[in-house]
Design a protein around this motif. Structure first.
Motif, mmCIF file in Angstrom:
data_model
loop_
_atom_site.group_PDB
_atom_site.id
_atom_site.type_symbol
_atom_site.label_atom_id
_atom_site.label_comp_id
_atom_site.label_asym_id
_atom_site.label_seq_id
_atom_site.Cartn_x
_atom_site.Cartn_y
_atom_site.Cartn_z
ATOM 1 N N LEU A 217 23.024 76.169 43.456
ATOM 2 C CA LEU A 217 23.672 74.922 43.890
ATOM 3 C C LEU A 217 24.819 74.543 42.969
ATOM 4 N N LEU A 218 24.627 74.718 41.657
ATOM 5 C CA LEU A 218 25.702 74.417 40.702
ATOM 6 C C LEU A 218 26.888 75.341 40.900
ATOM 7 N N PHE A 219 26.595 76.591 41.219
ATOM 8 C CA PHE A 219 27.686 77.532 41.482
ATOM 9 C C PHE A 219 28.515 77.095 42.679
ATOM 10 N N LEU A 220 27.835 76.681 43.749
ATOM 11 C CA LEU A 220 28.565 76.204 44.928
ATOM 12 C C LEU A 220 29.415 74.981 44.606
ATOM 13 N N ALA B 94 42.243 79.450 41.797
ATOM 14 C CA ALA B 94 40.987 78.771 42.107
ATOM 15 C C ALA B 94 39.798 79.727 42.010
ATOM 16 N N TYR B 95 40.018 80.991 42.391
ATOM 17 C CA TYR B 95 38.897 81.933 42.393
ATOM 18 C C TYR B 95 38.533 82.366 40.982
ATOM 19 N N VAL B 96 39.555 82.519 40.137
ATOM 20 C CA VAL B 96 39.271 82.857 38.747
ATOM 21 C C VAL B 96 38.519 81.714 38.077
ATOM 22 N N LEU B 97 38.928 80.485 38.401
ATOM 23 C CA LEU B 97 38.239 79.319 37.850
ATOM 24 C C LEU B 97 36.785 79.281 38.316
ATOM 25 N N ALA B 98 36.541 79.619 39.571
ATOM 26 C CA ALA B 98 35.177 79.628 40.093
ATOM 27 C C ALA B 98 34.325 80.657 39.365
ATOM 28 N N LEU B 99 34.932 81.837 39.118
ATOM 29 C CA LEU B 99 34.199 82.879 38.409
ATOM 30 C C LEU B 99 33.862 82.437 36.991
ATOM 31 N N MET B 100 34.822 81.811 36.330
ATOM 32 C CA MET B 100 34.577 81.331 34.969
ATOM 33 C C MET B 100 33.490 80.263 34.966
#
Length: 664
Positions: free
Chosen positions: A12-15, A591-597
């Motif tokens: 859930l935190l990842f989402l 945005a995707y790199v930020l999500a991965l981090m």
């Protein structure tokens, strides 16, 4: 079970982090903060005159190194409670300056706020004592001290707790002779308190003192007494012991005699080569009957002479006090004890301390005959003394705007400097002239400056509504008995439409410069979106103002243009603030790199929580137990499968047997 809950929470935190990152497209930066605080101090004249433009300099540094990038603002609270806000100009060397014009006498309070390039804030508060303001000196000292003790004579200078004052004190033995002469008072750490400390001498009795304190051009004096006693002196035991007197212990020593009225008389000027005169006397045995000063000349020690008379029947010890002032400044002060003035004696005295004049002009001399404890004044004279010197003033003027409109004021900064040694009122005047030397709006007033003193004054002249367009000159002149000095600056007078167009043209040039700076910052990776929106808004407002000029709607245009100018200045400050943000690591992230981090950071965080809560051993056991459980389930599945196969075989055999029976 708990592991499953943590995995669900992690998911859930990842989402959530992905959702946040999907709406975020910015720049990450890491900054290195200051470790030690910055230092801030003020360099300024704390005793300006009303109308002075006083240079205020803030010194900003850290570890002895200047801070060259900072935002420094000031607020001055005036004596009437009104507030003036302003920003200091960065000089690029750790100094930040602003020229403030003090327009009200009294105590002005300055509050400074400074923010360095790393966002660290420093503040400072200080006082300015402008022109004429009331000060009063009172003593807070003890009345009695024992021999050998540390004596502190302390004064409180009231008038909003005066700081930056200077003072001197002279202390006299009980005999009237000088114990301490013209000693400087020390400013304590508490505003308004000044003191002088010494060791109590062995001579017992009542000591008198005179203190004079100056706050700018304001002077206040205070006289008093204290007693030096032995440890055995007790007030109230009926015996007037050593160290006690009528002031400190009237119960033992009786009441002090009353003081005669303190009136004064002015004498006449003496002959050539000296000044002086005969003076009036009090209803007293002691009188000052003559005084003179021989050839008072700048820089030359000058003797002071007095003639005193004792018409009584007993011998006197007394004090001769001389004070010489020019304007609000004490030029000279001395006291001298006269001992053993016999009955019916007339004595001529040349004072031991000579006066060396430092300033020419008209000075006031005050001479008193006093009792040694300074409680009784026997005679007093106040007289003028004129000293010839060099009167030499220099003057300059700067027009504060190159353009003025009809029906408004034109302002100019006048700088006046006394290069001579004469303190005397001079006439300062200012006016406007056209190219044909026609004079407009003459004004003048009297002013006096001390030697080497300078004064900045802002003065205005009204431009009539029917004055023709063209070039004009703002004149200023200083005049002393026909000796004149002039200065001038030029400006243009325009009609309202041309005047406002001129100001808008200058404003548009400023906005173009700001726009260029914004694009430069943007190319360097700085975030300028908010500033771009603001400057676009200002451009639209300028266009709207131009439309009002074309429609000749001039009302409120001055206010509107001033507001736009202020907002443009604020944009420049915001751009400077961007420059102060020293980014040590900076790169764009999608945005995707930020999500991965965010995913990696959350995973590490949850893993740490898991380890803390369960312990490493428990995790291993949990994992091993899970493996055994899987094996057991697998065995059960195999066993169940075998049982089912057996049942099928039995069912199959029973079915075959039934079928064979039916055939038979």
């Amino acid at each position: 079970m708990q592991l499953n809950k943590l995995l669900v929470l992690f998911f859930l935190l990842f989402l959530a982090s992905y959702a946040i990152a999907d709406n975020y497209d910015n720049v990450f930066s890491w900054r290195i903060p200051y470790i030690t605080p910055a230092d801030i101090s003020l360099d300024a004249n704390h005793h300006p005159d009303k109308g002075d433009t006083n240079p205020l300099t803030i010194v900003f540094e850290k570890d002895g190194n200047p801070i060259t990038q900072a935002d420094v603002t000031g607020v001055i609270t005036k004596p009437d409670g009104t507030i003036a806000n302003f920003s200091f100009a960065n000089q690029g060397d750790g100094n930040y300056t602003y020229n403030f014009t003090f327009d009200l006498n009294g105590v002005n309070i300055l509050d400074v706020n400074a923010v360095d390039e790393n966002g660290e804030k420093q503040t400072l508060s200080d006082y300015f004592y402008v022109g004429e303001h009331d000060i009063n000196v009172t003593t807070t000292s003890a009345a009695s001290f024992e021999t050998g003790a540390t004596v502190t004579v302390q004064f409180y200078v009231s008038g909003s707790s005066i700081k930056y004052a200077t003072g001197i004190i002279t202390i006299y033995y009980p005999s009237g002779s000088v114990f301490k002469s013209n000693k400087s008072l020390i400013e304590s750490g508490t505003a308004g308190y000044y003191y002088y400390t010494f060791t109590a001498p062995s001579t017992l009795g009542t000591y008198a003192y005179d203190a004079t304190i100056n706050s700018g051009k304001n002077t206040a004096s205070h006289s008093g007494t204290f007693n030096i006693t032995t440890s055995g002196a007790v007030c109230g035991n009926g015996s007037c012991e050593a160290g006690e007197n009528c002031s400190s212990c009237p119960a033992d020593c009786g009441s002090c005699p009353s003081t005669p009225n303190d009136s004064s008389s002015v004498g006449s000027v003496g002959g050539v080569g000296s000044v002086g005169g005969a003076v009036g006397v009090f209803d007293s045995d002691l009188s000052l009957i003559e005084w003179s000063i021989d050839n008072p000349t700048i820089g030359v020690p000058t003797p002071l002479k007095v003639k005193i008379s004792n018409t009584g029947t007993k011998e006197y010890n007394l004090l001769v006090s001389v004070r010489i002032t020019i304007g609000n400044k004490i030029e000279f002060f001395t006291n001298e004890v006269v001992s053993g003035l016999e009955a019916k004696e007339i004595r001529k005295i040349v004072l031991g301390e000579q006066w060396t004049p430092s300033t020419a002009g008209t000075l006031l001399i005050e001479i008193k005959l006093l009792s040694v404890n300074k409680k009784i004044t026997f005679s007093k004279v106040i007289e003028q003394v004129d000293i010839i010197g060099e009167m030499r003033y220099d003057i300059s003027v700067d027009c504060l705007s190159n353009v003025a409109k009809q029906g408004s004021d034109v302002d100019a900064l006048i700088t006046l400097l006394n290069l001579g040694d004469y303190y005397k009122d001079v006439s300062l005047s200012w006016w406007v002239e056209d190219s044909a030397s026609n004079q407009i709006g003459l004004a003048e007033f009297q002013i006096a400056l001390y030697s080497e003193e300078s004064r900045n004054l802002i003065r205005s002249v009204y431009i009539p509504t029917d004055l023709a367009e063209g070039t004009y000159y703002f004149y200023t002149e200083v005049d002393y008995k026909g000796d004149k000095r002039q200065a001038k600056c030029s400006f243009s007078v325009k009609k309202e439409a041309e005047y406002y167009s001129y100001r808008l043209n200058a404003l548009e040039r400023q906005l173009l410069t700001i726009d260029s700076l914004i694009q430069n910052k943007k190319s360097q990776g700085f975030i300028t979106g908010e500033i771009e929106q603001k400057i676009n808004t200002l451009k639209i407002r300028v266009l709207g103002t131009r439309e009002k000029i074309e429609l000749k709607e001039f009302e409120f245009l001055d206010t509107e243009i001033v507001e736009i100018e202020k907002e443009a200045d604020n944009l420049l400050k915001q751009l400077e603030a961007l420059e102060k943000q020293k980014v040590f690591i900076e790169f764009p992230l999608t945005a995707y790199v930020l999500a991965l981090m965010a995913f990696i950071i959350l995973f590490i965080f949850i893993l740490m929580l898991f380890i803390i809560n369960f312990g490493f051993t428990r995790i291993i056991n949990e994992l091993l137990g899970l493996k055994e459980e899987v094996k057991d389930k697998k065995k059960k599945r195999i066993k169940g499968k075998r049982e089912r196969n057996k049942i099928k075989m039995i069912d199959k055999l029973l079915g075959l047997e039934e079928k064979m029976g039916e055939e038979q």
